[in-house]
Motif scaffolding. Sequence first.
Motif, short mmCIF file in Angstrom:
data_model
loop_
_atom_site.label_atom_id
_atom_site.label_comp_id
_atom_site.label_asym_id
_atom_site.label_seq_id
_atom_site.Cartn_x
_atom_site.Cartn_y
_atom_site.Cartn_z
N ARG A 57 -3.25 3.19 0.50
CA ARG A 57 -4.07 2.64 -0.59
C ARG A 57 -3.24 1.75 -1.48
O ARG A 57 -2.05 2.03 -1.72
CB ARG A 57 -4.69 3.77 -1.43
CG ARG A 57 -5.73 4.59 -0.69
CD ARG A 57 -6.37 5.62 -1.62
NE ARG A 57 -7.38 6.40 -0.94
CZ ARG A 57 -8.65 6.03 -0.80
NH1 ARG A 57 -9.06 4.88 -1.32
NH2 ARG A 57 -9.50 6.81 -0.16
N THR A 58 -3.92 0.74 -2.03
CA THR A 58 -3.24 -0.13 -2.98
C THR A 58 -3.20 0.53 -4.35
O THR A 58 -3.87 1.55 -4.59
CB THR A 58 -3.98 -1.48 -3.09
OG1 THR A 58 -5.30 -1.23 -3.61
CG2 THR A 58 -4.09 -2.17 -1.73
N THR B 217 -4.49 -0.50 -7.09
CA THR B 217 -5.81 -0.55 -7.73
C THR B 217 -6.70 0.58 -7.23
O THR B 217 -7.42 1.23 -7.99
CB THR B 217 -6.48 -1.90 -7.46
OG1 THR B 217 -5.63 -2.95 -7.93
CG2 THR B 217 -7.84 -1.99 -8.15
N SER B 218 -6.65 0.80 -5.88
CA SER B 218 -7.46 1.86 -5.31
C SER B 218 -7.05 3.22 -5.86
O SER B 218 -7.91 4.05 -6.20
CB SER B 218 -7.32 1.84 -3.78
OG SER B 218 -8.05 2.90 -3.19
N GLN C 130 0.83 -1.20 0.00
CA GLN C 130 0.00 0.00 0.00
C GLN C 130 0.87 1.26 0.00
O GLN C 130 1.86 1.32 0.75
CB GLN C 130 -0.93 0.03 1.23
CG GLN C 130 -2.03 -1.01 1.19
CD GLN C 130 -2.92 -0.91 2.41
OE1 GLN C 130 -2.50 -0.44 3.48
NE2 GLN C 130 -4.16 -1.37 2.27
N ALA D 59 -5.64 3.79 -8.72
CA ALA D 59 -6.01 3.84 -10.13
C ALA D 59 -7.47 4.23 -10.30
O ALA D 59 -7.82 5.05 -11.17
CB ALA D 59 -5.73 2.50 -10.80
N PHE D 60 -8.35 3.66 -9.45
CA PHE D 60 -9.77 4.00 -9.54
C PHE D 60 -10.02 5.48 -9.19
O PHE D 60 -10.83 6.15 -9.81
CB PHE D 60 -10.60 3.10 -8.62
CG PHE D 60 -10.92 1.76 -9.23
CD1 PHE D 60 -11.64 1.67 -10.42
CD2 PHE D 60 -10.50 0.58 -8.62
CE1 PHE D 60 -11.93 0.44 -10.99
CE2 PHE D 60 -10.79 -0.66 -9.19
CZ PHE D 60 -11.50 -0.73 -10.38
#
Length: 306
Positions: A32-33, A35-36, A28, A38-39
Amino acid sequence: MVIQKEKKSCGQVVEEWKEFVWNPRTHQFMGRTGTSWAFILLFYLVFYGFLTAMFTLTMWVMLQTVSDHTPKYQDRLATPGLMIRPKTENLDVIVNVSDTESWDQHVQKLNKFLEPYNDSIQAQKNDVCRPGRYYEQPDNGVLNYPKRACQFNRTQLGNCSGIGDPTHYGYSTGQPCVFIKMNRVINFYAGANQSMNVTCAGKRPHQHRNKGKLIAEDGRDEDAENLGNFVMFPANGNIDLMYFPYYGKKFHVNYTQPLVAVKFLNVTPNVEVNVECRINAANIATDDERDKFAGRVAFKLRINKT
């Protein structure tokens, strides 16, 4: 019973901060990861992209209703004002006859201002028009661009033309020339098809003191007495209809607006004189107290002599 919180060492604080920035166990970054993140970035990209597209579309639609040549709204310019040249701060024309520097700045400004009115330039760029009628140039369904303009030759200004004038527009002899011009209003038919002219007069009535207070005297005009005689060019301050209508800066590329020159012959020296010039035209009101510049201009004139 109060439980005291264990105080962390400086090293522990630094390690926790490093783990918050990048956690190698959960992969993280700042909580946040990938993917998070990126969204979130995708959301804001779409959101602000939509706002940009909406703003661009709105501006494009608005610009379709605006002409490149004529302002959409010009109701505030229904009555043109007057202005003087040389252009001075606070509209004060002050001349010290014996001090060349006091009037040379006015002469330089007038030389530059009148240069486009030279007869040779006017003959090259503008038309010889028929006096006494408007010079209309309708489009008739096809864009008539650029519009032609009528000649206003510098020689029409007579003794105020400055051509071969050793008196420098009269400033070196205490008989200065002041030029009056009407502000431009697009598609305005000045005069309503009737003749028009500019007149000038002293503005302030004669005053005397009564128990320390200034009292105006009826029938006497102090400024008129101090203003003395003057002559106007063209004669009687006439402005011909052929210089109207004005079609705008982009359409009327060579337009030179008509001028009226006022040469003051015997102003009382060392006295400040208030002068007001008005245009007399059927469709220009000059008595609106809410707008003291509508169809008129007031300025101060002072000729200092030692």
